[in-house]
Design an enzyme around this catalytic site. Structure first.
Site, mmCIF file in Angstrom:
data_model
loop_
_atom_site.group_PDB
_atom_site.id
_atom_site.type_symbol
_atom_site.label_atom_id
_atom_site.label_comp_id
_atom_site.label_asym_id
_atom_site.label_seq_id
_atom_site.Cartn_x
_atom_site.Cartn_y
_atom_site.Cartn_z
ATOM 1 N N HIS A 1 0.792 -1.014 -0.082
ATOM 2 C CA HIS A 1 -0.078 0.009 -0.042
ATOM 3 C C HIS A 1 0.900 1.277 0.042
ATOM 4 O O HIS A 1 1.996 0.985 0.135
ATOM 5 C CB HIS A 1 -0.950 -0.052 1.423
ATOM 6 C CG HIS A 1 -2.041 -1.099 1.267
ATOM 7 N ND1 HIS A 1 -1.967 -2.311 1.322
ATOM 8 C CD2 HIS A 1 -3.435 -0.653 0.722
ATOM 9 C CE1 HIS A 1 -2.943 -2.772 1.289
ATOM 10 N NE2 HIS A 1 -3.932 -2.094 0.704
ATOM 11 N N LYS B 1 -0.735 4.728 4.432
ATOM 12 C CA LYS B 1 -1.371 3.695 5.210
ATOM 13 C C LYS B 1 -0.730 3.389 6.492
ATOM 14 O O LYS B 1 0.157 2.832 6.574
ATOM 15 C CB LYS B 1 -1.880 2.182 4.268
ATOM 16 C CG LYS B 1 -2.808 1.451 4.952
ATOM 17 C CD LYS B 1 -3.266 0.498 3.947
ATOM 18 C CE LYS B 1 -4.203 -0.769 4.367
ATOM 19 N NZ LYS B 1 -5.447 0.022 4.918
#
Length: 250
Positions: A156, A160
Site C-alpha cells: 500500500h 496507510k
C-alpha cells in the site's frame, strides 16, 4: 433515491466516493463531515472533494448537524473517528457504511452491538474483483488444506497506517474458515511505499510447486464504485451486520 452523508470529503477515498456518488442517479449527497477547525467547513462538498462544482450539500464539523437529512452515513476515515460516527448513527437510527480499517477487538465489538439496532456494513475492501479473489482463495484453501504454507503480501501507499491491511486480514479469515487452516500459521508481509493504491498476493507454497493468487489495483476508482453499490444495497435493509458478500452473488 438514497440520501447520504459522506465523512472526510477531502480524503483520498472519500473524495472519490463523492465523485462516484454524484454520477449515480440513485444516490443523493446531502452533506459532509470534516474535522473541527478545517478551513473548508461550511463549504460545498463538491468543491471540497475536488469535484469542481457546487452540488448543494455543505460540509459540517459535526455529524449531528446533518444526520437528519440522510438515510445513511459513509465513512472511510480513521478508527477513532469512525467509532464516533457509528455511535451517532446508532442514536439516530441511520445506516452506516464503514470502510475504515485498523480497529481493535473492542472497537470491532461495537459494530456487532450497533448492528442489533441499525444496518451496518464493515467492508475493508469494496472492490468487486477483490471479493472474487477472496472466494477463489477459499476454494484453493479447501483443496490444499495442510499441504501448503500460506503467506500473504500486501502493498500500500506510505500513508496507510495499519499493517497487515484490513483486506489481508479478511483474505486470511476466508482461507482459515474454508481450509481449516489456523490463522496464526499464515505469514503476513506488509510493504508501505510511495503511492501504491493496493496490491495483495497470496502464496500457497507446496513441495516442488507454488500457487499464487494476486490482485492489483491501478487506481482507487474501483473501490469508490463498489462503495456506491454498497450504499444502494444497505439502504432500506433491516438492522444487521452486512458484508460485500451480501452484494456480490457468487
Amino acid at each position: 433515491m438514497v440520501n447520504v452523508v459522506i465523512t472526510a470529503p477531502r480524503g483520498h477515498m472519500d473524495s472519490l466516493i463523492v465523485k462516484a456518488a454524484y454520477e449515480r442517479e440513485d444516490i443523493r449527497i446531502t452533506g459532509g463531515v470534516g474535522p473541527v477547525g478545517r478551513e473548508y467547513i461550511g463549504s460545498d462538498i463538491g468543491l471540497v472533494s475536488g469535484l469542481g462544482r457546487n452540488i448543494g450539500a455543505l460540509v459540517s464539523d459535526n455529524l449531528e448537524d446533518v444526520i437528519n437529512e440522510c438515510d445513511l452515513v459513509v465513512d472511510f476515515s480513521r478508527p477513532q473517528l469512525s467509532i464516533g460516527f457509528l455511535k451517532t448513527c446508532r442514536q439516530h437510527k441511520k445506516a452506516f457504511l464503514c470502510g475504515t480499517t485498523g480497529f481493535s477487538p473492542e472497537q470491532e465489538a461495537l459494530f456487532e452491538d450497533a448492528a442489533d439496532e441499525i444496518p451496518v456494513m464493515k467492508a475493508a475492501n469494496t472492490s468487486f474483483v477483490v471479493n472474487v479473489m477472496r472466494k477463489l482463495l477459499g476454494q484453493a484453501a479447501k483443496n490444499l488444506g495442510s499441504k501448503a504454507k500460506i503467506e500473504i503480501i500486501d502493498l500500500h501507499s506510505e500513508t496507510k497506517i495499519d499493517a497487515p491491511s484490513g483486506t489481508a486480514l479478511e483474505l486470511a479469515e476466508e482461507i482459515s474458515e474454508q481450509g481449516k487452516h489456523p490463522t496464526e500459521e499464515i505469514v503476513f508481509h506488509s510493504v508501505r511505499a510511495g503511492d501504491i493504491p493496493s496490491s495483495h498476493k497470496v502464496i500457497f507454497g507446496c513441495k516442488g510447486e507454488m500457487l499464487e493468487i494476486s490482485h492489483h489495483a491501478y487506481s482507487w476508482e474501483c473501490y469508490a464504485t463498489g462503495a456506491c453499490d454498497a450504499i444502494q444495497y444497505l439502504a432500506g435493509q433491516e438492522p444487521g451486520l452486512y458484508t460485500m458478500d451480501d452484494i456480490i452473488q457468487f
